[in-house]
Design a protein around this motif. Structure first.
Motif, PDB file in Angstrom:
ATOM      1  N   ALA A 145       0.898  -1.394  -0.035  1.00 56.48           N
ATOM      2  CA  ALA A 145      -0.068  -0.023   0.074  1.00 56.48           C
ATOM      3  C   ALA A 145       0.670   1.244  -0.081  1.00 56.48           C
ATOM      4  O   ALA A 145       0.768   2.245  -0.698  1.00 56.48           O
ATOM      5  N   ALA A 146       1.901   1.133   0.881  1.00 50.06           N
ATOM      6  CA  ALA A 146       2.803   2.281   0.954  1.00 50.06           C
ATOM      7  C   ALA A 146       3.409   2.613  -0.367  1.00 50.06           C
ATOM      8  O   ALA A 146       3.674   3.708  -0.954  1.00 50.06           O
ATOM      9  N   GLY A 147       3.777   1.500  -1.096  1.00 48.96           N
ATOM     10  CA  GLY A 147       4.571   1.637  -2.355  1.00 48.96           C
ATOM     11  C   GLY A 147       3.321   2.191  -3.539  1.00 48.96           C
ATOM     12  O   GLY A 147       3.977   2.928  -4.346  1.00 48.96           O
ATOM     13  N   ALA A 148       2.339   1.692  -3.357  1.00 50.62           N
ATOM     14  CA  ALA A 148       1.266   2.571  -4.430  1.00 50.62           C
ATOM     15  C   ALA A 148       1.044   3.668  -4.054  1.00 50.62           C
ATOM     16  O   ALA A 148       0.888   4.513  -5.050  1.00 50.62           O
ATOM     17  N   LEU A 149       1.110   4.174  -2.865  1.00 52.01           N
ATOM     18  CA  LEU A 149       0.957   5.459  -2.425  1.00 52.01           C
ATOM     19  C   LEU A 149       2.197   6.434  -2.985  1.00 52.01           C
ATOM     20  O   LEU A 149       2.170   7.472  -3.692  1.00 52.01           O
ATOM     21  N   ILE A 150       3.298   5.907  -3.111  1.00 51.75           N
ATOM     22  CA  ILE A 150       4.599   6.673  -3.325  1.00 51.75           C
ATOM     23  C   ILE A 150       4.546   6.752  -5.184  1.00 51.75           C
ATOM     24  O   ILE A 150       4.732   7.587  -5.699  1.00 51.75           O
ATOM     25  N   LEU A 151       4.152   5.508  -5.529  1.00 52.26           N
ATOM     26  CA  LEU A 151       4.127   5.341  -7.094  1.00 52.26           C
ATOM     27  C   LEU A 151       2.764   6.358  -7.557  1.00 52.26           C
ATOM     28  O   LEU A 151       3.114   7.215  -8.566  1.00 52.26           O
ATOM     29  N   PHE A 152       1.906   6.562  -6.842  1.00 50.83           N
ATOM     30  CA  PHE A 152       0.729   7.467  -7.266  1.00 50.83           C
ATOM     31  C   PHE A 152       1.333   8.863  -7.243  1.00 50.83           C
ATOM     32  O   PHE A 152       0.969   9.871  -7.948  1.00 50.83           O
ATOM     33  N   GLY A 153       1.998   9.103  -6.039  1.00 50.72           N
ATOM     34  CA  GLY A 153       2.602  10.536  -5.964  1.00 50.72           C
ATOM     35  C   GLY A 153       3.431  10.787  -7.053  1.00 50.72           C
ATOM     36  O   GLY A 153       3.713  12.005  -7.719  1.00 50.72           O
TER      37      GLY A 153
END
Length: 269
Positions: A145-153
């Motif tokens: 989930a954290a990786g998804a947030l970073i990638l979305f950012g």
């Protein structure tokens, strides 16, 4: 750093951006062709695997892989030595950590590309494979989930960078860069949107604890194909990725590095 070190780092930077440009030229070109054929659009790994079977493909894979290692060196040195004058405040530290992180990511891609050149079957695990491995770890869903947030950012960052023209402050002004600027802008915006799509799939995989929901670039392009007016969307995405490739080629030739470049040089900004 000495003048020779400055000159050497510039060439390392150019090799790195050139390799990124080569990758997205291939991926974008195949996606554009897939919009008019019965074949599916391919992600980075599959597109490079396709390249291996072409004349001089192995040589090109070696060149791209080495170039990605050059990009790794450039981003790590730029982040640690702060050659682009981001500074030591909070915003500057985030930017410099981002430089090092993207360098490490591209170094990992470089390892995958070299594996392909040496005859590896797949060139590395898929997004689903990596997601499954991460979810098997303690707190794995939260890591994904954290990786998804970073990638979305990152996707939002690229889109805003293109929309607001923030890239212009580090590109030298010339008749060529002025002419190509609209393509660069569109490429950054579309690339950012596609990254956001990939991030959403990873986030959904974390939410449902189902690694099969995770997808990389290839799946994002396939999803576009399945939408209304899918061929048009996929063709546009392919052209956008080619535009992002052009952006990388322009960076290779015209990037302004504050610590190395004459302060009086005129940028696109």
């Amino acid at each position: 750093m000495s003048d020779n070190a400055h000159s050497g780092l510039k060439w390392v930077m150019r090799a790195g951006y050139g390799s990124r440009g080569a990758i997205y030229t291939i991926v974008g070109g195949l996606a554009f062709l897939a919009a008019f054929r019965s074949t599916e659009a391919e992600g980075t790994k599959d597109a490079l695997a396709t390249l291996r079977d072409e004349p001089y493909g192995v040589f090109l894979l070696w060149a791209i892989g080495i170039g990605l290692f050059a990009y790794l060196i450039w981003r790590v040195v730029a982040g640690i030595m702060d050659v682009e004058d981001h500074g030591t405040d909070g915003k500057g530290i985030v930017a410099r950590v981002g430089q090092v992180t993207t360098g490490l990511i591209h170094g990992a891609i470089g390892v995958s590309v070299i594996g392909l050149a040496m005859g590896g079957g797949s060139g590395g695990d898929s997004a689903q494979d990596w997601t499954g491995k991460l979810m098997a770890m303690p707190m794995g869903r939260y890591i994904v989930a954290a990786g998804a947030l970073i990638l979305f950012g990152a996707g939002v960052y690229y889109a805003i960078k293109g929309w607001k023209g923030k890239y212009k402050s580090h590109l030298a002004r010339s008749s060529f860069t002025e002419t190509i600027d609209p393509i660069v802008k569109a490429g950054l915006i579309i690339y950012g949107a596609i990254l956001a799509m990939v991030a959403i799939s990873l986030g959904y995989a974390a939410l449902t604890a189902d690694p099969s929901q995770a997808g990389g670039l290839g799946q994002a392009l396939h999803q576009l194909r399945t939408m209304a007016f899918g061929r048009i969307l996929l063709g546009g995405a392919g052209l956008g990725l080619i535009g992002f490739a052009i952006y990388n080629f322009v960076e290779a030739g015209y990037r302004v590095i504050p610590r190395f470049t004459d302060e009086e040089i005129t940028t696109l900004a």
